[in-house]
Design a protein around this motif. Structure first.
Motif, PDB file in Angstrom:
ATOM      1  N   GLN A   1      -6.088   6.643  10.082  1.00 54.33           N
ATOM      2  CA  GLN A   1      -5.648   7.275   8.518  1.00 54.33           C
ATOM      3  C   GLN A   1      -6.903   7.605   7.753  1.00 54.33           C
ATOM      4  OE1 GLN A   1      -4.148   3.179   7.732  1.00 54.33           O
ATOM      5  NE2 GLN A   1      -1.823   4.080   7.601  1.00 54.33           N
TER       6      GLN A   1
ATOM      7  N   GLU B   1      -0.474  16.667   8.767  1.00 57.61           N
ATOM      8  CA  GLU B   1      -0.514  15.893   7.715  1.00 57.61           C
ATOM      9  C   GLU B   1      -1.934  15.994   6.889  1.00 57.61           C
ATOM     10  OE1 GLU B   1       0.034  11.129   6.174  1.00 57.61           O
ATOM     11  OE2 GLU B   1      -0.072  11.666   8.232  1.00 57.61           O
TER      12      GLU B   1
ATOM     13  N   LEU C   1      -7.206  -0.137   6.727  1.00 54.92           N
ATOM     14  CA  LEU C   1      -6.884   0.967   6.985  1.00 54.92           C
ATOM     15  C   LEU C   1      -7.184   1.443   8.461  1.00 54.92           C
ATOM     16  CD1 LEU C   1      -7.145   3.878   5.561  1.00 54.92           C
ATOM     17  CD2 LEU C   1      -9.596   3.569   5.442  1.00 54.92           C
TER      18      LEU C   1
ATOM     19  N   THR D   1       0.931  -1.065   0.099  1.00 46.35           N
ATOM     20  CA  THR D   1      -0.054   0.008  -0.064  1.00 46.35           C
ATOM     21  C   THR D   1       0.844   1.189  -0.090  1.00 46.35           C
ATOM     22  OG1 THR D   1      -1.670  -1.367   1.490  1.00 46.35           O
ATOM     23  CG2 THR D   1      -1.763   1.374   1.300  1.00 46.35           C
TER      24      THR D   1
ATOM     25  N   CYS E   1       6.561  -2.450  -0.011  1.00 45.32           N
ATOM     26  CA  CYS E   1       5.743  -2.297  -0.920  1.00 45.32           C
ATOM     27  C   CYS E   1       6.491  -2.627  -2.390  1.00 45.32           C
ATOM     28  CB  CYS E   1       5.212  -0.782  -0.941  1.00 45.32           C
ATOM     29  SG  CYS E   1       3.830  -0.238  -2.135  1.00 45.32           S
TER      30      CYS E   1
ATOM     31  N   LEU F   1      -4.863   6.249   0.110  1.00 39.70           N
ATOM     32  CA  LEU F   1      -3.977   4.974   0.525  1.00 39.70           C
ATOM     33  C   LEU F   1      -4.418   3.993  -0.858  1.00 39.70           C
ATOM     34  CD1 LEU F   1      -4.710   4.040   4.064  1.00 39.70           C
ATOM     35  CD2 LEU F   1      -2.564   4.718   3.348  1.00 39.70           C
TER      36      LEU F   1
ATOM     37  N   ASP G   1       3.319   2.587   2.955  1.00 49.22           N
ATOM     38  CA  ASP G   1       2.519   2.562   4.149  1.00 49.22           C
ATOM     39  C   ASP G   1       2.911   1.310   4.957  1.00 49.22           C
ATOM     40  OD1 ASP G   1       0.408   3.663   5.929  1.00 49.22           O
ATOM     41  OD2 ASP G   1      -0.400   1.803   5.581  1.00 49.22           O
TER      42      ASP G   1
ATOM     43  N   GLY H   1       0.095  11.945  -0.125  1.00 45.79           N
ATOM     44  CA  GLY H   1      -0.404  13.173   0.749  1.00 45.79           C
ATOM     45  C   GLY H   1       0.464  14.375   0.751  1.00 45.79           C
TER      46      GLY H   1
ATOM     47  N   ARG I   1       1.016   5.734   0.371  1.00 50.86           N
ATOM     48  CA  ARG I   1       0.230   6.582   0.913  1.00 50.86           C
ATOM     49  C   ARG I   1       0.469   7.798   0.331  1.00 50.86           C
ATOM     50  NH1 ARG I   1      -0.586   6.482   7.003  1.00 50.86           N
ATOM     51  NH2 ARG I   1      -0.967   8.850   7.762  1.00 50.86           N
TER      52      ARG I   1
ATOM     53  N   GLU J   1      -3.771   0.724  -3.411  1.00 51.01           N
ATOM     54  CA  GLU J   1      -3.243  -0.631  -3.431  1.00 51.01           C
ATOM     55  C   GLU J   1      -3.209  -1.115  -4.726  1.00 51.01           C
ATOM     56  OE1 GLU J   1      -6.213  -2.099  -0.727  1.00 51.01           O
ATOM     57  OE2 GLU J   1      -4.935  -2.466   0.847  1.00 51.01           O
TER      58      GLU J   1
ATOM     59  N   MET K   1      -7.895  11.217   6.125  1.00 50.01           N
ATOM     60  CA  MET K   1      -8.516  11.266   4.699  1.00 50.01           C
ATOM     61  C   MET K   1      -9.741  12.062   4.528  1.00 50.01           C
ATOM     62  SD  MET K   1      -7.826   7.392   3.799  1.00 50.01           S
ATOM     63  CE  MET K   1      -8.457   7.397   2.096  1.00 50.01           C
TER      64      MET K   1
ATOM     65  N   LEU L   1      -3.726  13.674   4.336  1.00 48.29           N
ATOM     66  CA  LEU L   1      -3.648  12.208   3.790  1.00 48.29           C
ATOM     67  C   LEU L   1      -4.668  12.000   2.794  1.00 48.29           C
ATOM     68  CD1 LEU L   1      -2.688   9.213   3.209  1.00 48.29           C
ATOM     69  CD2 LEU L   1      -4.343   8.623   5.313  1.00 48.29           C
TER      70      LEU L   1
END
Length: 232
Positions: A183, A72, A179, A60, A105, A77, A102, A64, A62, A79, A187, A74
């Motif tokens: 997070q 932050e 998630l 995953t 990856c 996320l 995240d 942002g 991230r 995938e 978002m 965001l």
């Protein structure tokens, strides 16, 4: 590289890649290289030079930004098999946001120079990349509208549905979303406490099940209905 072509079936589960001409699919895979990131490792930062197009094939990412005071924002996320990075392909300008792993990856990267060379030879493919860009623009407008018009609960429900459907980019639906509540709160730009209360209400109704850093959707249709409750 055989390892890269092994991801072809996964990539074909995504709407954008599956609709490309086979010659363009092959050209992208031929030009791609593998990138492996550890948890928390940054792929690129806002302001970095364009470095091509990416697709998540494992793990995953991230997307942002972080303000000067450390707050932050965001945005997403993402995938497998989500493609990103196309904005800088069109305008040649620096990256608009930060992208980092995240968790562990794996990505495929098609370099900027290879893409521009391909498009110089076959300019008809600009439309294919424009379709990828327009999908993101559509999602951005939807998110802005929801932020302005919807209360927190239906906004949260709609975002879970959108994630379950791979932001409209994959075939099928994902019922378990990896998630954390923090997070999700980032978002949606709502508090952690509000997010927790909404999720607990959804769990009490049998719509979702909450576990550590996961949200399992038990009834996707009812979740869609929650998202429509305050729709204009």
């Amino acid at each position: 590289m055989p390892e890269i072509h092994a991801y072809r079936t996964l990539l074909l589960s995504g709407h954008w890649f599956s609709q490309l001409p086979s010659t363009l699919q092959n050209a992208l895979l031929h030009a791609a290289s593998l990138r492996r990131l550890d948890a928390g490792q940054r792929l690129f930062s806002r302001g970095d030079k364009p470095c091509g197009l990416y697709v998540v094939v494992e793990g995953t990412m991230r997307i942002g930004a972080v303000s000067e005071v450390g707050k932050e924002a965001l945005l997403m996320l993402i995938e497998p098999p989500y493609w990103f990075g196309e904005i800088s392909l069109f305008d040649g300008q620096p990256r608009t946001h930060d992208a980092y792993a995240d968790g562990p990856c794996v990505l495929l990267n098609v370099p900027q120079a290879a893409l521009l060379e391909l498009l110089e030879r076959q300019p008809q493919h600009w439309r294919d990349f424009a379709l990828l860009l327009s999908q993101k623009l559509r999602l951005a407008f939807i998110a802005l509208e929801e932020m302005s018009l919807l209360p927190a609960a239906p906004r949260l429900a709609r975002r879970l549905v959108m994630i379950a459907e791979g932001y409209g980019g994959v075939s099928g639906e994902r019922r378990v979303i990896h998630l954390a509540q923090e997070q999700l709160a980032l978002m949606l730009a709502i508090s952690r406490q509000t997010t927790n209360q909404i999720l607990k209400d959804l769990q009490a109704q049998g719509i979702v099940r909450l576990t550590y850093a996961e949200i399992e959707i038990l009834d996707l249709e009812r979740l869609r209905q929650v998202g429509k409750q305050a729709a204009p």
